[in-house]
Every structure is written in C-alpha cells, then in structure tokens.
Design a protein around this motif. Structure first.
Motif, PDB file in Angstrom:
ATOM      1  N   TYR A   1     -16.811  -7.654  30.776  1.00  0.00           N
ATOM      2  CA  TYR A   1     -16.570  -8.348  29.433  1.00  0.00           C
ATOM      3  C   TYR A   1     -17.936  -8.000  28.572  1.00  0.00           C
ATOM      4  O   TYR A   1     -18.856  -7.754  29.050  1.00  0.00           O
ATOM      5  N   SER A   2     -17.551  -7.981  27.337  1.00  0.00           N
ATOM      6  CA  SER A   2     -18.515  -7.576  26.440  1.00  0.00           C
ATOM      7  C   SER A   2     -19.273  -9.124  25.861  1.00  0.00           C
ATOM      8  O   SER A   2     -18.524  -9.886  24.913  1.00  0.00           O
ATOM      9  N   TRP A   3     -20.225  -9.506  26.355  1.00  0.00           N
ATOM     10  CA  TRP A   3     -20.908 -10.891  26.409  1.00  0.00           C
ATOM     11  C   TRP A   3     -21.187 -11.020  24.957  1.00  0.00           C
ATOM     12  O   TRP A   3     -21.147 -12.294  24.466  1.00  0.00           O
ATOM     13  N   PRO A   4     -22.023 -10.330  24.206  1.00  0.00           N
ATOM     14  CA  PRO A   4     -22.246 -10.465  22.790  1.00  0.00           C
ATOM     15  C   PRO A   4     -20.822 -10.669  22.033  1.00  0.00           C
ATOM     16  O   PRO A   4     -21.073 -11.476  21.120  1.00  0.00           O
ATOM     17  N   LEU A   5     -19.695  -9.961  22.186  1.00  0.00           N
ATOM     18  CA  LEU A   5     -18.766 -10.123  21.415  1.00  0.00           C
ATOM     19  C   LEU A   5     -18.150 -11.622  21.890  1.00  0.00           C
ATOM     20  O   LEU A   5     -17.686 -12.239  20.824  1.00  0.00           O
ATOM     21  N   LEU A   6     -18.193 -11.717  22.978  1.00  0.00           N
ATOM     22  CA  LEU A   6     -17.563 -13.302  23.480  1.00  0.00           C
ATOM     23  C   LEU A   6     -18.419 -14.338  22.890  1.00  0.00           C
ATOM     24  O   LEU A   6     -17.633 -15.367  22.355  1.00  0.00           O
ATOM     25  N   ALA A   7     -19.755 -14.159  22.877  1.00  0.00           N
ATOM     26  CA  ALA A   7     -20.552 -15.201  22.387  1.00  0.00           C
ATOM     27  C   ALA A   7     -20.326 -15.453  20.822  1.00  0.00           C
ATOM     28  O   ALA A   7     -20.150 -16.474  20.299  1.00  0.00           O
ATOM     29  N   GLY A   8     -19.988 -14.080  20.180  1.00  0.00           N
ATOM     30  CA  GLY A   8     -19.798 -14.477  18.737  1.00  0.00           C
ATOM     31  C   GLY A   8     -18.373 -14.927  18.421  1.00  0.00           C
ATOM     32  O   GLY A   8     -18.344 -15.769  17.575  1.00  0.00           O
ATOM     33  N   LEU A   9     -17.665 -14.744  19.196  1.00  0.00           N
ATOM     34  CA  LEU A   9     -16.100 -15.226  19.068  1.00  0.00           C
ATOM     35  C   LEU A   9     -16.337 -17.034  19.327  1.00  0.00           C
ATOM     36  O   LEU A   9     -15.791 -17.721  18.710  1.00  0.00           O
ATOM     37  N   MET A  10     -17.050 -17.567  20.286  1.00  0.00           N
ATOM     38  CA  MET A  10     -17.205 -18.619  20.751  1.00  0.00           C
ATOM     39  C   MET A  10     -18.066 -19.365  19.574  1.00  0.00           C
ATOM     40  O   MET A  10     -17.685 -20.570  19.210  1.00  0.00           O
ATOM     41  N   TRP A  11     -19.148 -18.421  19.107  1.00  0.00           N
ATOM     42  CA  TRP A  11     -19.911 -19.316  17.908  1.00  0.00           C
ATOM     43  C   TRP A  11     -18.958 -19.655  16.922  1.00  0.00           C
ATOM     44  O   TRP A  11     -18.749 -20.883  16.217  1.00  0.00           O
TER      45      TRP A  11
ATOM     46  N   ARG B   1     -15.718 -27.446  13.942  1.00  0.00           N
ATOM     47  CA  ARG B   1     -16.482 -28.688  13.093  1.00  0.00           C
ATOM     48  C   ARG B   1     -15.570 -28.747  11.784  1.00  0.00           C
ATOM     49  O   ARG B   1     -16.341 -29.549  11.077  1.00  0.00           O
ATOM     50  N   GLY B   2     -14.725 -28.055  11.219  1.00  0.00           N
ATOM     51  CA  GLY B   2     -13.978 -28.128  10.016  1.00  0.00           C
ATOM     52  C   GLY B   2     -14.779 -27.054   8.830  1.00  0.00           C
ATOM     53  O   GLY B   2     -14.112 -27.657   7.783  1.00  0.00           O
ATOM     54  N   GLY B   3     -15.239 -26.226   9.262  1.00  0.00           N
ATOM     55  CA  GLY B   3     -15.772 -25.246   8.354  1.00  0.00           C
ATOM     56  C   GLY B   3     -15.269 -24.137   8.543  1.00  0.00           C
ATOM     57  O   GLY B   3     -14.872 -23.536   9.737  1.00  0.00           O
ATOM     58  N   GLY B   4     -15.309 -22.994   7.556  1.00  0.00           N
ATOM     59  CA  GLY B   4     -15.070 -21.786   7.936  1.00  0.00           C
ATOM     60  C   GLY B   4     -16.201 -21.078   8.692  1.00  0.00           C
ATOM     61  O   GLY B   4     -17.329 -21.925   8.873  1.00  0.00           O
ATOM     62  N   MET B   5     -16.001 -19.974   8.956  1.00  0.00           N
ATOM     63  CA  MET B   5     -17.014 -19.444   9.603  1.00  0.00           C
ATOM     64  C   MET B   5     -18.620 -19.135   9.171  1.00  0.00           C
ATOM     65  O   MET B   5     -19.355 -19.300   9.889  1.00  0.00           O
ATOM     66  N   PHE B   6     -18.563 -19.107   7.765  1.00  0.00           N
ATOM     67  CA  PHE B   6     -19.598 -18.882   7.082  1.00  0.00           C
ATOM     68  C   PHE B   6     -19.644 -20.014   5.952  1.00  0.00           C
ATOM     69  O   PHE B   6     -20.357 -19.730   5.042  1.00  0.00           O
ATOM     70  N   ALA B   7     -19.073 -21.152   6.345  1.00  0.00           N
ATOM     71  CA  ALA B   7     -18.950 -22.287   5.297  1.00  0.00           C
ATOM     72  C   ALA B   7     -20.104 -23.023   5.017  1.00  0.00           C
ATOM     73  O   ALA B   7     -20.518 -23.564   4.092  1.00  0.00           O
ATOM     74  N   HIS B   8     -21.162 -22.896   6.048  1.00  0.00           N
ATOM     75  CA  HIS B   8     -22.593 -23.825   6.043  1.00  0.00           C
ATOM     76  C   HIS B   8     -23.571 -22.927   5.796  1.00  0.00           C
ATOM     77  O   HIS B   8     -24.831 -23.275   5.659  1.00  0.00           O
ATOM     78  N   TYR B   9     -23.439 -21.683   5.196  1.00  0.00           N
ATOM     79  CA  TYR B   9     -24.584 -20.928   4.741  1.00  0.00           C
ATOM     80  C   TYR B   9     -24.796 -21.114   3.205  1.00  0.00           C
ATOM     81  O   TYR B   9     -23.832 -21.182   2.411  1.00  0.00           O
TER      82      TYR B   9
END
Length: 106
Positions: free
Chosen positions: A81-91, A98-106
């Motif tokens: 498995y590509s752990w960095p890729l999986l971590a990014g997908l999980m993030w 939580r109700g926001g888009g991937m970059f909605a909180h920036y």
C-alpha cells in the motif's frame, strides 16, 4: 530483505529530493532530428513488441493467480500500500465528512 532495501532507497531518495540535493526525476532528451519520424527510429518506448509481451505475460500471471498484482509488468506476491496516498485520502474524507470541501477551511 529486498523489500527493506527498496524502502530504504525510496526514503533516502525522498529525503535528498526534499533537501534539493538531487532533482526529482529527470527526463533527458537529446539529438538533432529533422522530423518526429527520425526521432522515433532512434528511440525505444512503450509501443515496442517486447514491452507488450512482458506486460501481457505479467497480466496473465495475475489472472491465473500466480501473483497478487503487477505494476509496470513487475509481479508482486503481496499488496504494498502507498501509505502517504491513503493518509491523504483519509484526510480528505475526514474534512468532507465534517461538511466542508477538501480545502474549504483555508
């Protein structure tokens, strides 16, 4: 043992790339060709018959259960498995949940 050495090489290359000691991956083109056809005559690529046959053989091995999967015609006996890729997908999924888009909180 080979798997450990492969991971060590990957980590060292990643660190050296981040520190800008070595360039990421460099493609080198050289030659003075009048036409695209002239360049193709002096090059090798994925359209070669030998590459096709190697990928086909690896794919058949996976289909027949002789290997778990293949990547670029290289056979693997266990999934890596590509752990960095999986971590990014999980993030991204957590932010989205939580109700926001991937970059909605920036």
């Amino acid at each position: 043992m080979r798997r450990i050495l492969r991971k060590i090489k990957y980590v060292v290359r990643y660190i050296l790339t981040c520190l800008r000691i070595i360039p990421p991956f460099v493609n080198i083109w050289s030659g003075d060709y009048a036409t695209w056809e002239d360049a193709l005559l002096n090059s090798k690529g994925y359209d070669e018959r030998s590459i096709f046959e190697k990928v086909l053989k690896a794919s058949i091995s996976v289909r027949d259960g002789e290997a778990v999967y293949e990547r670029d015609s290289v056979l693997f006996d266990q999934i890596e498995y590509s752990w960095p890729l999986l971590a990014g997908l999980m993030w991204g999924a957590a932010i989205h949940a939580r109700g926001g888009g991937m970059f909605a909180h920036y």
